[in-house]
Design a protein around this motif. Structure first.
Motif, PDB file in Angstrom:
ATOM      1  N   ARG A 152       0.819  -1.212   0.000  1.00 34.53           N
ATOM      2  CA  ARG A 152       0.000   0.000   0.000  1.00 34.53           C
ATOM      3  C   ARG A 152       0.853   1.263   0.000  1.00 34.53           C
ATOM      4  O   ARG A 152       0.482   2.277  -0.614  1.00 34.53           O
ATOM      5  CB  ARG A 152      -0.918  -0.018   1.226  1.00 34.53           C
ATOM      6  CG  ARG A 152      -1.792   1.217   1.367  1.00 34.53           C
ATOM      7  CD  ARG A 152      -2.780   1.059   2.522  1.00 34.53           C
ATOM      8  NE  ARG A 152      -3.544   2.284   2.692  1.00 34.53           N
ATOM      9  CZ  ARG A 152      -3.353   3.160   3.677  1.00 34.53           C
ATOM     10  NH1 ARG A 152      -2.415   2.946   4.594  1.00 34.53           N
ATOM     11  NH2 ARG A 152      -4.089   4.258   3.753  1.00 34.53           N
ATOM     12  N   ALA A 153       1.995   1.206   0.636  1.00 34.58           N
ATOM     13  CA  ALA A 153       2.845   2.397   0.741  1.00 34.58           C
ATOM     14  C   ALA A 153       3.365   2.867  -0.613  1.00 34.58           C
ATOM     15  O   ALA A 153       3.706   4.046  -0.763  1.00 34.58           O
ATOM     16  CB  ALA A 153       4.018   2.111   1.677  1.00 34.58           C
ATOM     17  N   VAL A 154       3.439   1.963  -1.589  1.00 34.90           N
ATOM     18  CA  VAL A 154       4.004   2.332  -2.899  1.00 34.90           C
ATOM     19  C   VAL A 154       3.012   2.167  -4.042  1.00 34.90           C
ATOM     20  O   VAL A 154       3.335   2.493  -5.186  1.00 34.90           O
ATOM     21  CB  VAL A 154       5.265   1.490  -3.202  1.00 34.90           C
ATOM     22  CG1 VAL A 154       6.322   1.716  -2.134  1.00 34.90           C
ATOM     23  CG2 VAL A 154       4.935   0.009  -3.333  1.00 34.90           C
ATOM     24  N   SER A 155       1.811   1.669  -3.768  1.00 38.98           N
ATOM     25  CA  SER A 155       0.875   1.322  -4.838  1.00 38.98           C
ATOM     26  C   SER A 155       0.068   2.524  -5.301  1.00 38.98           C
ATOM     27  O   SER A 155      -0.634   3.147  -4.500  1.00 38.98           O
ATOM     28  CB  SER A 155      -0.089   0.231  -4.349  1.00 38.98           C
ATOM     29  OG  SER A 155      -1.071  -0.045  -5.331  1.00 38.98           O
ATOM     30  N   PRO A 156       0.110   2.860  -6.602  1.00 43.05           N
ATOM     31  CA  PRO A 156      -0.793   3.898  -7.117  1.00 43.05           C
ATOM     32  C   PRO A 156      -2.277   3.520  -6.966  1.00 43.05           C
ATOM     33  O   PRO A 156      -3.071   4.361  -6.534  1.00 43.05           O
ATOM     34  CB  PRO A 156      -0.378   4.030  -8.585  1.00 43.05           C
ATOM     35  CG  PRO A 156       1.051   3.569  -8.615  1.00 43.05           C
ATOM     36  CD  PRO A 156       1.104   2.448  -7.619  1.00 43.05           C
ATOM     37  N   PRO A 157      -2.688   2.256  -7.290  1.00 45.83           N
ATOM     38  CA  PRO A 157      -4.087   1.886  -7.019  1.00 45.83           C
ATOM     39  C   PRO A 157      -4.328   1.699  -5.525  1.00 45.83           C
ATOM     40  O   PRO A 157      -3.415   1.355  -4.773  1.00 45.83           O
ATOM     41  CB  PRO A 157      -4.250   0.549  -7.758  1.00 45.83           C
ATOM     42  CG  PRO A 157      -3.071   0.396  -8.645  1.00 45.83           C
ATOM     43  CD  PRO A 157      -1.969   1.185  -8.016  1.00 45.83           C
TER      44      PRO A 157
END
Length: 354
Positions: free
Chosen positions: A226-231
């Protein structure tokens, strides 16, 4: 106030048109455990998508816990069921069985006072946004394109299953066009490192929902992705009790809740409140027409997953099901209860012998 005087359950197994797969599992049938709860001249209906092993649990321990209690005292019935299963273990099939009984109790309660179920639950919206869900990894390009084209004109949000082949994401975007939202579900198929790399690639196709990029048991991994995910990262469909949702809510962008697994409408509302407390939306997972009722009564609901298998099974086995129109479903404001009933004749051929 009429007491609950009878609880009955039956399992039905409906084959899929062809074998289906996602990123981590394959199946060729869907099993539905249907529960009827009677109180005087009123009968409520509920069900769960779970193994037929739920049937004796419903008709034994759970029936014993709720029989004789006032049909309007659904939370008290739920508390009695939870207490009765202490030594059986709450997560898993036990929670699925509780869910089916709880749903049937709420339906019976609403019918007994002549109210639509969503109104008894506390309606906050007239219509519930939905997204079309299917796009199994077992589909070839032609089948996937046909499924997308079937739903693209009805629902402006579609979700497909993904695994090693991301070309199907490109095909999905090309088929539905730029206006529709595209979601993907990995069903826990990736390691954390793989999921992080996939998340970045998904941005190329403007994917806005990345479901279970890693196992939903890996809370640290979900947080890392989640920390790096665009979606947005989503998970939670395998939640069977409130502590699970409390642990999950802080590591996802949207918390999924399955009303036929979590403990029914009673526990769905509590899980949604847990999510609201940390400023998260929730998404109702599958069980299409049942989920729409609690979806209409949930303030922090983002949408409802309109799952292909359940769409087909519910149309086959039940009368009174809802249909998406212009991207939403609208529970009736006049029909008592949830308005659904089992098609006894149609269901008989799928009954599981126990």
């Amino acid at each position: 106030m009429a007491p609950v005087d009878h609880v009955a359950a039956r399992a039905y197994r409906v084959p899929t048109p062809e074998p289906e797969t996602d990123g981590t599992l394959g199946w060729d049938a869907t099993t539905v455990v249907v529960v009827h709860v009677r109180a005087a001249d009123v009968t409520g209906l509920g069900w769960t998508y779970a193994d037929a092993a739920c049937v004796p649990l419903v008709e034994g321990v759970l029936a014993g816990a709720v029989t004789g209690r006032p049909v309007l005292d659904v939370p008290a019935c739920w508390a009695a069921m939870r207490h009765a299963v202490r030594n059986l273990g709450r997560p898993g099939l036990v929670s699925c069985a509780i869910s089916a009984v709880d749903i049937a109790l709420w339906d019976a309660a609403a019918r007994s006072v002549g109210l639509p179920l969503c109104r008894l639950l506390g309606r906050v919206r007239e219509s519930v946004p939905v997204y079309a869900s299917g796009g199994f990894t077992s589909m070839d390009d032609a089948a996937l394109r046909a499924w997308l084209e079937h739903w693209a004109g009805r629902v402006p949000r579609v979700k497909i299953k993904i695994g090693a082949d991301l070309d199907r994401v490109a095909l999905t975007r090309a088929t539905v066009g730029d206006a529709a939202e595209v979601y993907v579900d990995a069903n826990g198929a990736y390691s954390v490192g793989q999921a992080r790399r996939v998340a970045r690639r998904l941005a190329d196709w403007d994917v806005t929902w990345f479901e279970e990029p890693v196992s939903s048991d890996d809370l640290a991994g979900l947080a890392e992705v989640r920390a790096v995910s665009p979606p947005d990262v989503a998970a939670g469909e395998y939640g069977y009790d409130l502590p699970y949702f409390a642990r999950m809510a802080g590591v996802v962008d949207c918390l999924q809740i399955d009303v036929t697994r979590c403990g029914g409408y009673t526990e769905f509302a509590r899980a949604a409140a847990v999510a609201a407390a940390v400023n998260r939306d929730v998404s109702a997972h599958c069980a299409n027409s049942l989920s729409a009722q609690i979806g209409a009564a949930t303030q922090n609901l983002r949408h409802l997953e309109w799952f292909a298998d359940h769409d087909r099974v519910e149309d086959l086995l039940f009368d009174g099901g809802l249909r998406p129109v212009d991207g939403v479903v609208t529970p009736s404001a006049s029909v008592s209860g949830h308005g659904l009933s089992l098609k006894e004749d149609a269901a008989r051929r799928y009954a599981v012998a126990l």
